[in-house]
Write an enzyme that holds these catalytic residues in place. Structure first.
Site, mmCIF file in Angstrom:
data_model
loop_
_atom_site.group_PDB
_atom_site.id
_atom_site.type_symbol
_atom_site.label_atom_id
_atom_site.label_comp_id
_atom_site.label_asym_id
_atom_site.label_seq_id
_atom_site.Cartn_x
_atom_site.Cartn_y
_atom_site.Cartn_z
ATOM 1 N N GLU A 1 -4.580 1.408 3.591
ATOM 2 C CA GLU A 1 -4.028 0.209 4.227
ATOM 3 C C GLU A 1 -2.613 0.463 4.752
ATOM 4 O O GLU A 1 -1.851 1.242 4.167
ATOM 5 C CB GLU A 1 -4.009 -0.943 3.213
ATOM 6 N N CYS B 1 4.579 -0.460 7.361
ATOM 7 C CA CYS B 1 4.552 0.094 6.009
ATOM 8 C C CYS B 1 3.290 0.954 5.912
ATOM 9 O O CYS B 1 2.182 0.442 6.075
ATOM 10 C CB CYS B 1 4.530 -1.073 5.018
ATOM 11 N N CYS C 1 -2.971 6.133 -6.265
ATOM 12 C CA CYS C 1 -1.686 6.674 -6.707
ATOM 13 C C CYS C 1 -1.785 7.029 -8.188
ATOM 14 O O CYS C 1 -2.405 6.298 -8.964
ATOM 15 C CB CYS C 1 -0.568 5.659 -6.487
ATOM 16 N N CYS D 1 2.513 2.577 -12.007
ATOM 17 C CA CYS D 1 3.524 1.525 -12.251
ATOM 18 C C CYS D 1 2.781 0.244 -12.623
ATOM 19 O O CYS D 1 1.815 -0.141 -11.950
ATOM 20 C CB CYS D 1 4.390 1.324 -11.010
ATOM 21 N N CYS E 1 1.948 -2.776 -10.101
ATOM 22 C CA CYS E 1 1.477 -2.427 -8.752
ATOM 23 C C CYS E 1 -0.035 -2.314 -8.713
ATOM 24 O O CYS E 1 -0.633 -1.594 -9.524
ATOM 25 C CB CYS E 1 2.133 -1.110 -8.340
ATOM 26 N N GLY F 1 0.401 4.952 -2.513
ATOM 27 C CA GLY F 1 0.728 6.333 -2.858
ATOM 28 C C GLY F 1 2.198 6.594 -3.077
ATOM 29 O O GLY F 1 3.058 5.823 -2.652
ATOM 30 N N GLU F 2 2.472 7.690 -3.770
ATOM 31 C CA GLU F 2 3.840 8.178 -3.986
ATOM 32 C C GLU F 2 4.064 9.324 -2.994
ATOM 33 O O GLU F 2 3.518 10.416 -3.152
ATOM 34 C CB GLU F 2 3.978 8.655 -5.449
ATOM 35 N N SER G 1 10.127 6.088 0.372
ATOM 36 C CA SER G 1 10.421 5.413 -0.900
ATOM 37 C C SER G 1 9.745 6.159 -2.039
ATOM 38 O O SER G 1 8.573 6.526 -1.944
ATOM 39 C CB SER G 1 9.889 3.975 -0.821
ATOM 40 N N SER H 1 12.470 3.048 -5.867
ATOM 41 C CA SER H 1 11.906 1.918 -6.620
ATOM 42 C C SER H 1 12.529 1.963 -7.999
ATOM 43 O O SER H 1 12.105 2.752 -8.836
ATOM 44 C CB SER H 1 10.392 2.108 -6.785
ATOM 45 N N LEU H 2 13.529 1.143 -8.240
ATOM 46 C CA LEU H 2 14.300 1.278 -9.487
ATOM 47 C C LEU H 2 13.812 0.289 -10.553
ATOM 48 O O LEU H 2 13.383 0.666 -11.618
ATOM 49 C CB LEU H 2 15.785 1.085 -9.168
ATOM 50 N N HIS H 3 14.004 -0.992 -10.302
ATOM 51 C CA HIS H 3 13.457 -2.094 -11.102
ATOM 52 C C HIS H 3 14.051 -2.267 -12.488
ATOM 53 O O HIS H 3 13.858 -3.326 -13.101
ATOM 54 C CB HIS H 3 11.923 -2.006 -11.191
ATOM 55 N N ASN I 1 5.542 -10.295 -6.192
ATOM 56 C CA ASN I 1 4.350 -10.868 -5.557
ATOM 57 C C ASN I 1 3.204 -10.846 -6.555
ATOM 58 O O ASN I 1 2.783 -9.772 -6.976
ATOM 59 C CB ASN I 1 3.978 -10.042 -4.321
ATOM 60 N N CYS J 1 4.586 -6.174 -0.977
ATOM 61 C CA CYS J 1 4.880 -5.002 -1.808
ATOM 62 C C CYS J 1 4.087 -5.035 -3.103
ATOM 63 O O CYS J 1 4.058 -6.042 -3.792
ATOM 64 C CB CYS J 1 6.363 -4.984 -2.155
HETATM 65 S S1 SF4 Z 1 4.702 1.358 -6.992
HETATM 66 FE FE1 SF4 Z 1 4.350 3.142 -5.652
HETATM 67 S S2 SF4 Z 1 4.505 4.894 -7.071
HETATM 68 FE FE2 SF4 Z 1 4.184 3.073 -8.366
HETATM 69 S S3 SF4 Z 1 1.945 2.953 -8.640
HETATM 70 FE FE3 SF4 Z 1 2.469 1.679 -6.853
HETATM 71 S S4 SF4 Z 1 2.159 3.034 -5.085
HETATM 72 FE FE4 SF4 Z 1 2.317 4.346 -6.915
#
Ligand code: SF4
Length: 364
Positions: free
Chosen positions: A94, A107, A114, A118, A121, A174-175, A206, A228-230, A304, A347
């Protein structure tokens, strides 16, 4: 698709030069080929009229030009468009178009699924399936560009922004740093003048904090880096993002401190506020303290909601309070409005694990 043939969109300018030479041609033919590959209307070698007919025949025998046809489209009430692209092996990835009057940000995805897991996500719940090839990364941009041009031609009143993709963020599925070489090759194609001709400052990669690869992005691409800190609390961050158990907050932030980038550039820290987890005044003060000395900006995102995940966004006044603490500590802080949430395009909401609802197929 003939898998014995070479997909030319996998090749950078240098790769195309070497490929032309491997077919007995002078290297500059590679540049000529690239100047055709990324034109919206060129789908066939026969259209490459500055190449000799015999060479065009050789190309047709040995290579092909990939493209994404018939994407699955979902349109959000705020103008965002989510594109589902079917890959040759049947997987779906996507991309999300976020239009504004003066820009179109796309995006894009770098992997199917992935591995990073996280907790907040949806993509992370899919697990890792495979890396995308450079062609599968750049074809997301080509297909959305074609969609914009078709919209301009057929129903211009529907265009919110320009008729092209102006900004690209690697924040989809994905990362990206787990697929580093293909991502760097795709960036080379995006920024090549005869390719997609985009400026590096319009492209952002990112990462959730894959520390060993971060330096390579600065050294080999010059694009913007987002983290992506959080949380800057190791216990909380390790709970939210398993990558933190390998590369803790100090290691990550030290790497950011030494990230190679021009003076005017800033690292963007993404901080999604999760009610009761990372949204207290103390969290904001700790964040301000630990980012000290890093040239940066901070994006605050309200969470979200994702079906099946236990997190909630704090109320607006709490987000503003968090922002004020950071502003008083002299940081540039944005509150990013959530876009595309009603079609699960915001996101952290991208996932093709659930059975796809096919809303509209679009003929490019
Ligand atoms: S936030 Fe990014 S790195 Fe983390 S699981 Fe989702 S897609 Fe993967």
């Amino acid at each position: 698709m003939n898998s014995t043939k070479t997909d030319l969109k996998n090749l950078t300018q240098e790769g195309l030069t070497a490929y032309a030479e491997s077919l007995g041609q002078p290297g500059f033919r590679g540049k000529q080929i690239m100047s055709w590959l990324y034109r919206p209307d060129v789908v066939d070698f026969s259209e490459m009229t500055d190449l000799a007919k015999a060479f065009r025949r050789v190309l047709a025998e040995n290579a092909y030009i990939s493209r994404f046809d018939d994407p699955i489209l979902e349109k959000a009430s705020d103008g965002c468009v989510k594109f589902g692209f079917r890959l040759d092996d049947g997987h779906i990835i996507e991309s999300v178009l976020i239009p504004e009057p003066d820009r179109n940000t796309l995006c894009i995805s770098s992997q199917v699924g992935c591995a990073m897991g996280c907790r907040f996500c949806m993509t992370g719940t899919m697990g890792f399936i495979r890396n995308l090839m450079p062609s599968e990364i750049v074809n997301q941009i080509c297909a959305v560009r074609d969609y914009l041009l078709t919209t301009e031609r057929n129903s211009p009143q529907e265009l919110i922004g320009p008729n092209r993709v102006t900004n690209v963020v690697f924040m989809g599925m994905g990362e990206p740093l787990n697929n580093l070489q293909n991502v760097l090759d795709s960036i080379s194609i995006m920024t090549e003048q005869k390719g997609l001709d985009m400026a590096t400052r319009k492209i952002t990669v990112s990462t959730c904090g894959v520390v060993p690869q971060m330096r390579s992005v600065g050294e080999h691409s010059g694009v913007n880096l987002a983290i992506s800190l959080h949380s800057v609390n190791d216990k909380v961050r390790s709970e939210l993002m398993p990558v933190n158990r390998k590369y803790d907050v100090k290691t990550l932030l030290d790497t950011c401190r030494h990230f190679p980038m021009p003076k005017r550039k800033r690292i963007m820290f993404e901080y999604t506020l999760l009610e009761g987890i990372n949204d207290s005044d103390r969290d904001a003060r700790e964040l301000a303290k630990k980012l000290r000395g890093i040239p940066c900006k901070i994006n605050l995102l309200s969470y979200n909601q994702c079906a099946g995940l236990p997190y909630k966004s704090p109320p607006k006044d709490k987000i503003l309070r968090f922002q004020n603490i950071l502003i008083n500590a002299h940081y540039t802080v944005f509150i990013r409005n959530s876009r595309g949430a009603d079609i699960a395009a915001a996101c952290g909401q991208l996932s093709t694990k659930a059975k796809k609802k096919q809303t509209q197929n679009y003929q490019l």
